[in-house]
Design an enzyme around this catalytic site. Structure first.
Site, short mmCIF file in Angstrom:
data_model
loop_
_atom_site.label_atom_id
_atom_site.label_comp_id
_atom_site.label_asym_id
_atom_site.label_seq_id
_atom_site.Cartn_x
_atom_site.Cartn_y
_atom_site.Cartn_z
CG HIS A 1 85.39 17.14 61.32
ND1 HIS A 1 85.77 17.18 62.64
CD2 HIS A 1 85.02 15.87 61.06
CE1 HIS A 1 85.63 15.96 63.16
NE2 HIS A 1 85.18 15.15 62.22
CG ASP B 1 81.83 10.80 56.02
OD1 ASP B 1 82.17 9.61 56.14
OD2 ASP B 1 81.32 11.47 56.93
#
Ligand code: ACO
Length: 427
Positions: free
Chosen positions: A305, A362
């Protein structure tokens, strides 16, 4: 702590104010930099640039903290509802019971679409990706509400925001229904926001649809986890589009377009596809080796991320929710075992440890969504549905920010310098 930063450039010194937020890193206010020095800053991907002030969402990526209006995401996911979080993001404070009731009623009363939009759907191919359909249909809403949307009027902005939040489940469910060739279902005002969405997606006119309470709860929680996430790519897109004074429905369509990409919202679809491709835990080392290979474009989807250099707090809630949904539906999926094992192996691998690559939101969401019955192509559409709340809250905040200007980045030009046109005969 210093409150100015000094810069020495080409023998000239200049000073810049240092601004502090309520929490988080200070920012150097470089708005006068170009005027003072004639230089721009260079920051592709905005890795060190605060593009705006915002009081909505705070992330501490090193500590794995995510707060909405100060409230930790874990507490909101456990104790509140998506409608409550939507109210919180839009209005700044948690609602009283009365305020929440009124807000839910307002949203419920805006869930229907103009009948003309059903015809619009029929223009798409049946195999169109739901995100392509959502992008088109939400953009088309601007044609329905263009003249009635004065973005400088707070009341009209709020109506546009309510319309977007309310209509998104109807739009997403219709995109799904169209792809499977089933009739569209009208919203049912007796159901909750999330229950209504599940019915419009999985129900059929021929029989009564019972909303499964555990699925409704899990889905609502998934919406909470996706509601807002600071100045991510799609939110920045919405702000940039909106900075020109554009129609809000068109701005949200721009956000949907950005969210679709596999490096952003498309990652949940890509993560589940990857888990299926891996298949069984014995094949994990092969995929880990590929992810580490500089010459292989493959990345571990659902890992890493831009901001979190620790476990994404949303992934923690998501992993717990997988178990709850499996228990409630009395199902299991070997892909979840593969995901757990992949996480364990990656988190013990020096490549992922050194680069601080952890599972993001996700990584597990696809496992739950597929247990509920969504095809992978709908995953990002669900993300868009939930993120609409954050997009409209951020858009409203931007319009009312006195520092707001049209977004207009500069560049480091690397093309040819001025040259004379060469006639075709001489090329
Ligand atoms: N698998 C393998 N290596 C990775 C991964 C990954 N998933 N993510 C990052 N890396 C490596 C990069 O190759 C890079 O290595 P290098 O320093 O040797 O060049 C290093 O880690 C840093 O990565 P960057 O791409 O520079 O980090 P950036 O902040 O630009 O990217 C991103 C973040 C796009 C999320 C990236 O981690 C990624 O592609 N992950 C997979 C896609 C994904 O899951 N996206 C969802 C994000 S969450 C969301 O949108 C809701």
């Amino acid at each position: 702590m210093t409150d100015t930063a000094e810069l020495s450039l080409a023998g000239k010194n200049s000073e810049y104010p240092v601004l502090s937020g309520t929490v988080g890193p200070d920012v150097v206010d470089i708005r006068k930099l170009y005027g003072a020095t004639g230089a721009f800053t260079y920051d592709p991907g905005f890795t060190s640039t605060a593009s705006c002030r915002s009081a909505l969402t705070y992330i501490d990526g090193d500590e794995g903290v995510l707060l909405h209006r100060g409230y930790p995401i874990g507490e909101l996911a456990e104790q509140s509802s998506f409608m409550e979080v939507a109210y919180l993001l839009l209005n700044g404070e948690l609602p009283s019971a009365d305020e929440l009731g009124k807000f839910e009623t307002t949203i419920t009363r805006h869930t229907m679409l103009h009948e003309q939009l059903a015809t619009f759907y029929r223009g798409f191919r049946r195999d169109a990706h739901p995100m392509a359909v959502m992008c088109g249909v939400v953009g088309a809403l601007s044609a329905f509400y263009h003249d009635s949307t004065d973005i400088h009027d707070p009341q009209q902005r709020m109506i546009a925001s309510h319309r977007l939040i309310a209509k998104m489940p109807t739009i997403a469910a219709m995109a799904y229904k169209y792809s499977v060739g089933q009739p569209f279902l009208y919203p049912d005002n007796s159901l909750s926001y999330t229950g209504n969405f599940l019915r419009m997606t999985f129900g059929v006119p021929a029989e009564q649809y019972e909303v499964h309470p555990a699925v409704e709860k899990a889905m609502d929680r998934i919406f909470i986890l996706h509601a807002d996430h600071e100045q991510n790519a799609s939110t920045s897109t919405v702000r940039l589009a909106g900075s020109s004074g554009a129609n809000p429905f068109a701005c949200i369509a721009a956000g949907i377009a950005c969210l679709w990409g596999p490096a952003h919202g498309g990652a949940n679809e890509a993560a589940l596809n990857m888990l299926h491709e891996i298949g069984t835990p014995d094949r994990i080392p092969e995929f880990i080796a590929r992810a580490k290979d500089k010459n292989d474009p493959f990345r571990l989807m659902g890992f890493g991320h831009r901001v979190y250099k620790n476990y994404d707090p949303r992934a923690t809630v998501m992993q717990k929710t997988v178990r709850e949904v499996f228990d409630a539906l009395k199902v299991s999926d070997p892909v979840f075992e593969t995901a757990l094992r992949l996480e364990e192996i990656a988190l013990n691998d020096s490549y992922f440890v050194e680069k601080k690559l952890f599972p993001n939101v996700d990584f597990y969401s696809g496992v739950i969504l597929s247990a509920i019955g969504f095809p992978t192509s709908m995953f990002t559409a669900l993300f868009a549905l939930a993120r609409t709340v954050g997009w409209v809250a951020q858009w409203n905040e931007m319009i009312t920010d006195p520092d707001q200007k049209i977004g207009r980045p500069r560049q480091l030009y690397t093309g040819p310098t001025q040259r004379s046109y060469v006639p075709m005969s001489k090329r």
